[in-house]
Design a protein around this motif. Structure first.
Motif, mmCIF file in Angstrom:
data_model
loop_
_atom_site.group_PDB
_atom_site.id
_atom_site.type_symbol
_atom_site.label_atom_id
_atom_site.label_comp_id
_atom_site.label_asym_id
_atom_site.label_seq_id
_atom_site.Cartn_x
_atom_site.Cartn_y
_atom_site.Cartn_z
ATOM 1 N N GLU A 1 -16.899 37.984 -51.368
ATOM 2 C CA GLU A 1 -18.103 37.467 -52.005
ATOM 3 C C GLU A 1 -18.833 36.575 -51.010
ATOM 4 O O GLU A 1 -18.230 35.691 -50.409
ATOM 5 N N LYS B 1 -26.433 36.836 -53.898
ATOM 6 C CA LYS B 1 -24.970 36.789 -53.855
ATOM 7 C C LYS B 1 -24.474 38.216 -53.975
ATOM 8 O O LYS B 1 -24.967 38.968 -54.820
ATOM 9 N N LYS C 1 -20.857 40.550 -54.178
ATOM 10 C CA LYS C 1 -19.397 40.559 -54.314
ATOM 11 C C LYS C 1 -18.953 42.013 -54.467
ATOM 12 O O LYS C 1 -19.451 42.723 -55.345
#
Lengths: 158, 289, 767
Positions: free
Chosen positions: C210, C321, C323
């Motif tokens: 991540e 972000k 992940k």
């Protein structure tokens, strides 16, 4: 305020014009003489779209005042082809797909002609550095560099 | 806006001294036309110095070279002998703007525009260039490092004008170099600039050095502490480490859109090493000739 | 993407056939000679008799209430013929419409053209002046007195999302949140889309990575500043010559902003000096028309470069972000992404487009994508070549690279293991049709580039990209002149100079006549039906579909004339190689008739020969690409030099192969520029610090190497020649490819864009 009366030679023709002190050569070419082939990209000397030759020296016409050009010889894109006969650089630009939107093309051609006048047999690196004053956003430069090298070879008779 | 193109230095200084405070010298115009376009300045009088023959000359003299304030970058680049004699100065001149800009821009303008990042200035300072200034009270000679005093500010007084630069004949076995760091390879403003001139003795020991830094303070700096790290050495690794440390230590930069303080300090040292190496190799090849 | 999917759209199926013109580089390019001689007319090159010059007064503040505007001194200046402010424009209600790849809200468009209650960014227009010279117009601007109440501002996307951030729009409540929030927010919209269950997917993973990424706003950087000439006639008509990617959409926007009838407005697209998505929305045009109406003169307006940077474009700055989890043998089991995208002063970034591209190169069963569209005190973002995609690809392709490294799997093999192919379920709805992603990866693997050795401080990076090809309204007309030559009138603005050549090739192929017999002409808004903006890589794909339809229409008409001449049934006429030929039992009975023969007789047999297309094109084929880059990192300065670059992309069918390659070059170099140096820099007052080419630092010729190209051709089944859009994909992979190459060279992983020397040097020192 009275204007300045300036006499120059543009693309071989004697040309008179009136200008205010604050008008650049670029303003004069485009707004007073309607020679719109010379383009304005920034008006601060950072893109080269307004490149012309002034007494044989490559300059940005946005960084020259009209009033400074009296008695000088100016060459613009409009004088590059010889009648129907394109300059080899113009022809090679077309052949190599060295232009897309075309707004930077006149400045690049004028700069490339100046480059080859000084250095008829440049390396790829010399062409890239020699044309670094001319921004192009479409082509990524590669086809321009190839066109200039190819035109140089043709002009040398190679 | 009035435009005048006098043909003598005296006429020019008279216009500047007698004129209004908004009078500006027009040499290449590559800075002031931009400032006018951006509405940063609005001069009432432009004094074009390009018709003054004294200011248009590049002269090879017995004791050195003199070139006028209206000589363009391209004119210097086209002067083969000058380029051979002063490669370090030319390293700087060749980095001013683009080829198009150098077609108009003058070294004098680069100096008098007083940008701390001007490329020719550290190169001229390292080379020990002297500027001749003319004004209402006659002429005076000052080293280039004494001209710029801060961003856009010079020590020239009202009515004074830079006439020419003098570069004294280079010592035998000496070499100069200038490099800058910019994110782009061309068309950029120095984040750090370093000019170094050095002279070697017969034994290869550095007898004389000048180190100048650009873009790391309010003006270009002549750094004697950095020069001292080279003098008396063979410009070996140890000397270069000391030079880098001294160059970094001399920086008093700001954070701005072009670079951070810490970056400028670090790169000043890195560049100083590289520039000294080039100056050294040029000095060595001068000695071989 | 503008329009709702329609069941009434047109897709002409792919047909394999021998080609005479398509796929071969034409020697003639219709726009090129005018461009190399300086005779091509761009918007700023137009002049009308009696024209005035217009200039715009712009906000010097990032955020302020407008208390008053006093234009009286400006109006009194000799030479000033008109001054306009918000009072000269009607206020508009909320109304959403498509404008290229992004949507616009007319309530906001009118406020962006001319500020009303507030100024929302440095450069926001407040007033405009028309005068007899540019110099007088500039002097007049200085005489306009504006009283401001300066407000706190917010520039950064993450700061703008905080509950205590200065709010741009008190009436903006986050959409997509249930229940409706009680407090206004800079978060205009929250979106979420998912496939499977990403958390469950992560449970099956052996490795999960991540990372957070930040990118700065970047400008399209077209060299031609926005410009237009407008003339409001005594009869109440408006004529505009302008720099646009979509003259019909401009007409719609002008009509809304000025409350005019569409038919009273004629927009003529000038030769376009670059757009890349940035010329999909009006800026100057409504001002110029109102100034013309008020002054009773034509008005010309040209932006300075400073205005272009401060008030047009750019793309979103982002915070993301990513992940992703994968098993030991390299199968991705789950993926999540959060996208926080600046929209600038008004809602509506490229978020929704970016969100559907996030993982759409991989076959992943469990996906969650969350996004926020965030207003902040910057110019309203515009589309920029694959809008939004490069920034999220930076994150995804960096994490993919890191996963491959962790799992000790070659990065191309890792991508091949997970590559999307025909039938792959996307997280946003449709299953993918036939695509060429695997083929680009295989071609990359086999390329010469991958065999080149690397030296010290050098590294190699791989990244991939995906983008749509949109369709939308596309109209064109093919007119056959009496001598058999053809003029093809098109309405998809030729944004990069390739369309005219491509349309010539397509018409030549369909009609069977030489390229020299065809003239291709760009329409204004009165000579064709509506054409959507040239955006979403649709220029060649949709424009050529309309060319095929119009050509086949004309061919049918010519066959009909031949049938009448021969007095046979139309089924007994075939069109082959530029001629009507007898094709039934009548074979050999008649000599074939050429286009010229038929054109000569057309009048008697019913009238002029023409073909039309008024389509809503559907079935655009998505494009996929793989890039390879080698860099060298200067350990002393952090400078990254690009040594070698390869673009491998599926074009479906390259109609004009050299031009396709040129698009690859240009897109890659824009991506390289964005990756390394380009960024908007603001001071603490929210004023842009680098609004010029010197400090914005776009690549110059000496900054970049040659770009090697490999064209992969997996035909799009929904296009008669198999064409896919190709213009946008090449800008997507470079950010990540460069980050991955820098990692390979130095060991550092950069998550902050641009990857400028100070950041590289700092990251190396922290290693």
């Amino acid at each position: 305020m009275s204007k300045h009366h300036i006499t120059t030679t543009i693309n071989g023709d004697e040309v008179d014009f009136l200008c205010e002190t604050s008008q650049t050569l670029l303003d004069v070419l485009r707004d007073e003489l309607h020679l719109t082939g010379t383009k304005e990209g920034c008006a601060t000397g950072d893109c080269g779209a307004c490149s012309v030759s002034l007494d044989g020296v490559l300059v940005c016409s946005c960084l020259v005042l009209g009033v400074e050009t009296g008695g000088k010889k100016i060459e613009t894109i409009e004088g590059m082809a010889d009648g129907d006969e394109l300059h080899p650089l113009q022809r090679k630009f077309v052949e190599h797909v060295a232009l897309q939107c075309g707004i930077c093309t006149p400045g690049l051609l004028v700069a490339a002609r100046s480059l080859l006048a000084k250095n008829p047999d440049p390396t790829e690196e010399e062409v890239r550095f020699g044309l670094a004053g001319n921004l192009c956003r479409c082509t990524g430069y590669q086809n321009i560099v190839n066109a200039v090298l190819d035109a140089a070879a043709e002009m040398r008779g190679a | 806006m009035r435009y005048e193109a006098p043909t003598s230095v005296e006429a020019a200084t008279e216009l500047l001294a007698g004129g209004k405070p908004e009078a500006r010298v027009l040499a290449g115009g590559t800075d002031i036309l931009v400032q006018m376009h951006m509405d940063a300045i609005a001069p009432e009088l432009l004094v074009d110095i390009k018709n003054i023959s004294e200011m248009r000359q590049i002269e090879s003299l017995d004791d050195g070279y003199r070139f006028g304030a209206a000589v363009t970058g391209v004119e210097l680049m086209d002067h083969a002998n000058f380029c051979r004699t002063w490669p370090g100065v030319m390293d700087g001149v060749k980095l001013i703007g683009s080829l198009q800009v150098r077609g108009r821009a003058t070294v004098a303008g680069n100096v008098c525009n007083a940008s701390p990042a001007a490329d020719s200035v550290p190169a001229l300072i390292a080379a020990g260039a002297i500027a001749t200034i003319a004004g209402p009270n006659g002429r005076r000679d000052i080293p280039v490092e004494d001209i710029g005093t801060g961003p856009g500010k010079t020590s020239l007084e009202n009515g004074e004008i830079l006439v020419s630069f003098f570069l004294a004949k280079a010592r035998p076995s000496s070499g100069g170099a200038y490099q800058r760091f910019t994110p782009r390879t061309e068309m950029d403003i120095a984040i750090v600039g370093v000019g170094i001139d050095l002279t070697l003795g017969d034994d290869g020991v550095c007898t004389h050095a000048r180190v100048a830094l650009g873009a790391v303070a309010e003006k270009a700096l002549l750094v004697e502490e950095a020069a001292a790290t080279l003098i008396g050495t063979k410009v070996d690794e140890q000397a270069l480490d000391n030079l880098a440390a001294a160059a970094s230590a001399a920086c008093r930069p700001i954070d701005d859109k072009r670079g951070t303080k810490e970056y400028r300090i670090e790169v000043a040292g890195v560049l100083a090493r590289r520039v000294a190496a080039i100056a050294l190799s040029r000095a060595k090849s001068a000695r071989e000739k | 993407m503008g329009l709702k999917p329609t069941p009434y759209g047109t897709a002409i199926p792919f047909e394999e056939k021998e080609l005479k013109f398509v796929g071969k580089n034409p020697t003639e390019r219709p726009d090129a000679i005018e461009k190399v001689t300086g005779r091509a007319r761009y918007a700023a090159d137009y002049s009308l008799p009696g024209q005035l010059f217009g200039k715009v007064l712009r906000s010097p503040h990032a955020h302020a209430n407008i208390l008053s505007i006093d234009t009286s001194a400006a109006e009194a200046l000799p030479g000033v013929k008109a001054v306009v402010t918000m009072d000269d424009f009607p206020d508009l209600e909320v109304e959403i419409a498509a404008a290229g790849e992004l949507m616009v809200n007319f309530r906001d468009v009118t406020r962006n053209v001319m500020a009303r209650e507030k100024v929302l960014y440095d450069g926001h227009p407040l007033a405009a002046v028309a005068a007899t010279s540019n110099a007088i117009a500039k002097r007049a601007l200085k005489l306009i007195k504006v009283e401001y109440e300066v407000l706190p501002h917010v520039i950064d996307v993450v700061e703008a999302m905080q509950p205590d951030a200065p709010i741009l729009h008190e009436d903006q409540f986050t959409k997509g949140v249930d229940p409706k929030p009680e407090k206004p927010s800079n978060i205009a919209t929250r979106i979420e889309s998912k496939l499977g269950n990403s958390e469950e997917g992560f449970k099956k993973a052996d490795v999960i990575i991540e990372r957070h990424f930040n990118t700065k706003a970047a400008h399209q950087g077209y060299i031609e500043p926005h410009a237009c000439v407008a003339n409001y006639t005594e009869g109440g008509y408006a004529e505009v010559w302008t720099s646009t990617q979509g003259h019909f959409v401009f007409r719609s926007q002008i009509a809304k902003i000025l409350k005019m009838d569409l038919a009273k407005i004629t927009v003529t697209p000038a030769e376009l000096g670059g757009g890349f998505g940035g010329k999909n929305t009006v800026y100057l045009e409504p001002l110029a028309i109102v100034l013309s109406k008020k002054s009773r003169h034509p008005v010309k307006m040209v932006m300075t470069r400073d205005e272009v940077f401060r008030a047009t474009g750019p793309t979103s700055g982002t915070n993301t972000k990513v992940k992703i989890g994968a098993t030991k043998d390299g199968k991705i089991t789950g993926a999540q992404a959060e996208l926080n995208y600046q929209s600038g002063a008004f809602a509506g970034s490229s978020l929704s487009m970016a969100a559907v591209t996030v993982f759409t190169r991989y076959d992943i069963e469990n996906i969650l994508v969350i996004g926020h569209d965030v207003t902040c005190n910057r110019p309203k973002v515009a589309a920029y070549r694959a809008p939004g995609a490069p920034m999220i690809a930076f994150g995804v392709e960096s994490v993919i690279d890191e996963l491959a490294e962790k799992l000790e799997i070659d990065p191309i093999e890792f991508r091949l293991t997970n590559a999307a192919k025909e039938g792959t379920q996307t997280h946003f709805g449709p299953k993918l049709g036939p695509i060429g992603f695997v083929e680009t990866l295989e071609a990359a693997k086999a390329s010469e580039h991958m065999k080149m050795p690397l030296g010290p401080n050098q590294g190699r990076g791989i990244a991939t990209g995906f983008w749509f090809t949109i369709g939308n309204e596309t109209s064109s007309t093919l007119n056959i002149a009496e001598d058999g030559t053809a003029s093809f009138v098109y309405g998809t603005v030729d944004v990069a100079g390739g369309s005219r050549a491509v349309f010539t090739q397509i018409v030549a192929e369909e009609l069977g006549i030489p390229l020299e017999s065809i003239r291709v002409v760009q329409s204004n808004t009165t000579s064709l039906g509506f054409n959507f903006t040239t955006a979403g890589s649709r220029g060649t794909a949709a424009g050529s579909m309309a060319a095929v339809k119009a050509s086949r229409d004309a061919v049918a008409r010519m066959c009909d004339i031949a049938a009448k001449i021969w007095d046979v049934d139309i089924d007994e006429v075939a069109w082959e190689d530029g001629h009507a030929r007898p094709a039934g039992a009548n074979v050999g009975d008649f000599d074939p008739l050429s286009v010229a023969d038929l054109a000569k007789k057309a009048a008697y047999y019913g009238g002029t020969i023409a073909g039309h297309a008024e389509l809503n094109v559907v079935g655009g084929g998505p494009g996929f690409g793989t890039h390879i880059i080698d860099v060298e990192v200067d350990k002393g300065t952090g400078a990254v030099k690009v040594l070698r670059y390869s673009v491998i992309q599926d074009a479906g069918k390259a109609v004009f192969p050299d031009y396709v390659k040129a698009q690859f070059h240009g897109g890659a170099v824009q991506g390289i520029g964005m990756a390394l140096n380009e960024e908007y820099i603001y001071d603490e007052n929210g004023i842009m610090e680098n609004p010029g080419f010197l400090d914005y630092r776009m690549p110059v010729a000496s900054d970049v190497p040659n770009i090697d190209t490999i064209i992969v051709e997996v035909p799009n089944p929904n296009h008669p020649y198999g064409v896919r859009g190709i213009g946008e994909v090449p800008i997507i992979p470079p950010l990540a490819a460069i980050a991955n190459a820098i990692h390979d060279a130095t060991g550092i992983r950069l998550q902050d864009h641009p990857m400028s020397p100070p950041k590289v040097l700092k990251a190396m020192s922290e290693l």
